[in-house]
Design an enzyme around this catalytic site. Structure first.
Site, short mmCIF file in Angstrom:
data_model
loop_
_atom_site.label_atom_id
_atom_site.label_comp_id
_atom_site.label_asym_id
_atom_site.label_seq_id
_atom_site.Cartn_x
_atom_site.Cartn_y
_atom_site.Cartn_z
CG ASN A 162 -1.70 1.26 1.39
OD1 ASN A 162 -1.74 2.10 0.49
ND2 ASN A 162 -2.34 1.43 2.55
CD1 TRP A 163 3.96 1.29 -2.59
CD2 TRP A 163 3.85 2.28 -4.60
NE1 TRP A 163 4.86 0.67 -3.42
CE2 TRP A 163 4.82 1.26 -4.65
CE3 TRP A 163 3.61 3.05 -5.74
CZ2 TRP A 163 5.55 0.97 -5.81
CZ3 TRP A 163 4.33 2.76 -6.89
CH2 TRP A 163 5.30 1.74 -6.92
CE LYS A 164 -0.03 3.24 4.77
NZ LYS A 164 0.12 3.32 6.20
CG HIS A 208 -5.59 2.05 5.27
ND1 HIS A 208 -5.14 3.00 6.16
CD2 HIS A 208 -4.60 1.14 5.13
CE1 HIS A 208 -3.91 2.66 6.54
NE2 HIS A 208 -3.56 1.54 5.93
CD GLU A 253 -2.69 5.57 6.73
OE1 GLU A 253 -2.71 5.66 5.49
OE2 GLU A 253 -1.76 5.03 7.36
CD GLU A 279 -3.36 -2.31 7.22
OE1 GLU A 279 -2.34 -2.62 6.63
OE2 GLU A 279 -3.91 -1.21 7.09
N GLY A 325 2.83 2.34 10.66
CA GLY A 325 3.79 3.43 10.51
C GLY A 325 4.56 3.77 11.78
CB SER A 378 5.51 -1.85 11.86
OG SER A 378 5.15 -0.50 12.09
N GLY A 388 3.06 -1.08 4.16
CA GLY A 388 3.19 0.32 3.81
C GLY A 388 4.64 0.67 3.53
N GLY A 389 5.33 1.18 4.54
CA GLY A 389 6.70 1.69 4.39
C GLY A 389 7.63 0.74 3.66
#
Ligand code: 13P
Length: 258
Positions: free
Chosen positions: A9-11, A97, A99, A169, A175, A215, A236-237
């Site tokens: 997920n590149w956000k 998600h 966010e 999640e 993150g 993470s 993500g990251g």
């Protein structure tokens, strides 16, 4: 048997040029097709989907979106329909998600509408659930997960062919560098699968993949993926760099189906 799904997920990261560079870096790192290779997915921002389509066509990597609208079309300025995503050959769409729940007023109800729209339009939803730190500290994790599953899948028929994926999640792990322990993840995943079993029966519960997100990194991926109810990762990251994303894919490949 559920094949692992390793999804990035590149956000709100990367440009078209960076998408092309990522693909050029990632693809040579992937093993030649083998039965044990996980399903691999990248979900970039909407404007990058055409570049992802071009860069990943014919490769082992699928692409998908981070959101969609529940309506088929109409006067919804700034929104993106399932049909638009299908026209870019997207296969998956992330729904709900945390966010989007926290910053864009997504609710379990709006998620249910989007999941239904995605499924009837031929996209595979990845429905995100998870508790906040306060909820975990208050021993409310299972209550929150149960409500997210019951309300978010209201009117949804997940079927037995694995079209629906759920991503657990925990909000406090996203993150932060502080992943859930594999014990915590397995407990939550098993609880989610039990909810699916109660409502939709054994075959559906066994077909739905439940990804862990929060993470996940090369250093903790194997431990998480070893757990029987962890069927992949929503990353993500660590999905932003080809090296770390490929390393997680390799861990999944080494563990193969489970
Ligand atoms: P991080 O891997 O950066 O914690 O993000 C997880 C996530 O939100 C994936 O959807």
């Amino acid at each position: 048997m559920r094949r692992f799904l390793i999804a990035g997920n590149w956000k709100m990261h990367k440009t078209v040029q960076e998408t092309e560079a990522f693909a050029a870096d990632l693809l040579p790192r992937l093993s030649a097709g083998s039965a044990s290779r996980p399903d691999i997915l990248i979900c970039p921002g909407f404007p990058l989907l055409a570049a992802a389509h071009k860069a990943f066509s014919g490769s082992a990597v699928s692409w998908g979106a981070q959101n969609c609208h529940a309506e088929a079309g109409g006067a919804y300025t700034g929104e993106v329909s399932v049909e638009m995503l299908k026209s870019l050959d997207c296969t998956y769409v992330i729904i709900g998600h945390s966010e989007r729940r926290a910053m864009f007023a997504e609710t379990n109800q709006s998620c249910a509408a989007k999941i239904k729209a995605a499924m009837s339009g031929g996209l595979k939803p990845i429905y995100c659930v998870g508790e906040t730190l306060e909820e975990r500290r208050g021993n409310l994790t299972n209550d929150v997960l149960q409500r997210q599953i019951v309300e978010g899948l209201d009117g949804v028929e997940p079927g037995v062919d694995g079209v629906l994926t759920i991503a657990y999640e925990p909000v406090w792990a996203i993150g932060t560098g502080l992943a859930a322990t594999s014990e915590m993840a397995e407990e939550a995943h098993a609880f989610i699968r039990a909810q699916l079993r109660d409502k939709h029966g054994e075959k559906t519960a066994e077909a739905v993949r439940i990804l862990y997100g929060g993470s996940m990194k090369p250093g903790n991926a194997a431990d998480l993926l070893k757990r029987p109810n962890v069927d992949g990762g929503l990353i993500g990251g660590a999905s932003l760099e080809a090296e770390s994303f490929a390393a997680i894919i390799s861990h999944a490949e080494a563990l193969a189906e489970h």
